[in-house]
Design a protein around this motif. Structure first.
Motif, PDB file in Angstrom:
ATOM      1  N   ASN A  53       0.514  -1.259  -0.109  1.00  0.00           N
ATOM      2  CA  ASN A  53      -0.111  -0.256  -0.419  1.00  0.00           C
ATOM      3  C   ASN A  53       0.925   0.838  -0.475  1.00  0.00           C
ATOM      4  O   ASN A  53       2.271   0.989   0.770  1.00  0.00           O
ATOM      5  CB  ASN A  53      -0.930   0.060   1.251  1.00  0.00           C
ATOM      6  N   HIS A  54      -0.375   1.763  -0.818  1.00  0.00           N
ATOM      7  CA  HIS A  54       0.869   3.817  -0.534  1.00  0.00           C
ATOM      8  C   HIS A  54       1.100   4.154   1.058  1.00  0.00           C
ATOM      9  O   HIS A  54       0.627   3.599   1.818  1.00  0.00           O
ATOM     10  CB  HIS A  54       0.136   4.573  -1.521  1.00  0.00           C
ATOM     11  N   GLN A  59      -1.040   2.007   6.342  1.00  0.00           N
ATOM     12  CA  GLN A  59      -1.836   0.340   6.264  1.00  0.00           C
ATOM     13  C   GLN A  59      -0.469  -0.281   5.845  1.00  0.00           C
ATOM     14  O   GLN A  59      -0.223  -1.329   5.109  1.00  0.00           O
ATOM     15  CB  GLN A  59      -2.663   0.441   5.017  1.00  0.00           C
TER      16      GLN A  59
END
Length: 188
Positions: A53-54, A59
């Motif tokens: 995830n970015h 996250q």
């Protein structure tokens, strides 16, 4: 007392960054305005960015990222001790910055740069673009060591001069001022 994270940005064998960083850590300790957290990227051992995830989402799935996030969150200001490789920053420094996003925001950063004729200033200029994109505030004051091997003695560490010491103190003073000003912009 605010926390200053000092990041050692070289991981290569025989690196000059270790004695340079050790000198700066002692200078920062004597300055007395910060609690110190010395982050050796060699010991930290972050792999190249391996999160699905970015970083903006926070996250994180990997424990090393969660640990890195907590450490950067806890810091109020940063100094990156950086070599210059091929007119730029080292890959481990860029990778460590790219792992996170929100954790860096509204915190000041200074640079201790070393290299050959340019004293690491090209790496610092490149880093300023990256840290600004992360909403960090680079301070103008910096420590630069041209032809840095002339300052490193294998037995006695780094042999400083008045310019290096004055520059380090000026940068630390500015980090104190900027940290206090930026603190109110940070959440929590």
């Amino acid at each position: 007392m605010p926390t200053l994270a000092i990041i050692i940005g070289s991981t290569r064998p025989g690196r000059g960054g270790l004695p340079v960083a050790q000198w700066f850590v002692e200078r920062a300790r004597a300055h007395g305005a910060f609690e110190l957290d010395v982050v050796d990227l060699l010991e930290l051992g972050l792999p190249f960015l391996d999160e699905p995830n970015h970083p903006r989402l926070r996250q994180y799935t990997q424990q090393h990222t969660k640990d890195w996030s907590a450490r950067v969150d806890a810091a109020d200001a940063f100094v990156i001790v950086t070599p210059e490789y091929n007119h730029g920053m080292s890959a481990p420094v860029k990778n460590a910055l790219d792992f996170l996003h929100e954790e860096w925001q509204y915190k000041p950063v200074g640079f201790v740069a070393y290299g050959g004729v340019s004293a690491g200033t090209r790496a610092t200029n490149m880093l300023k673009q990256v840290v600004t994109a992360l909403r960090m505030t680079p301070v103008t004051e910096a420590v630069t060591l041209p032809f840095f091997r002339q300052f490193v003695d294998d037995e006695d560490g780094v042999q400083t001069n008045e310019t290096m010491e004055t520059s380090a103190d000026a940068m630390l003073d500015e980090l104190v001022r900027m940290e206090a000003a930026l603190r109110r912009l940070r959440p929590g």
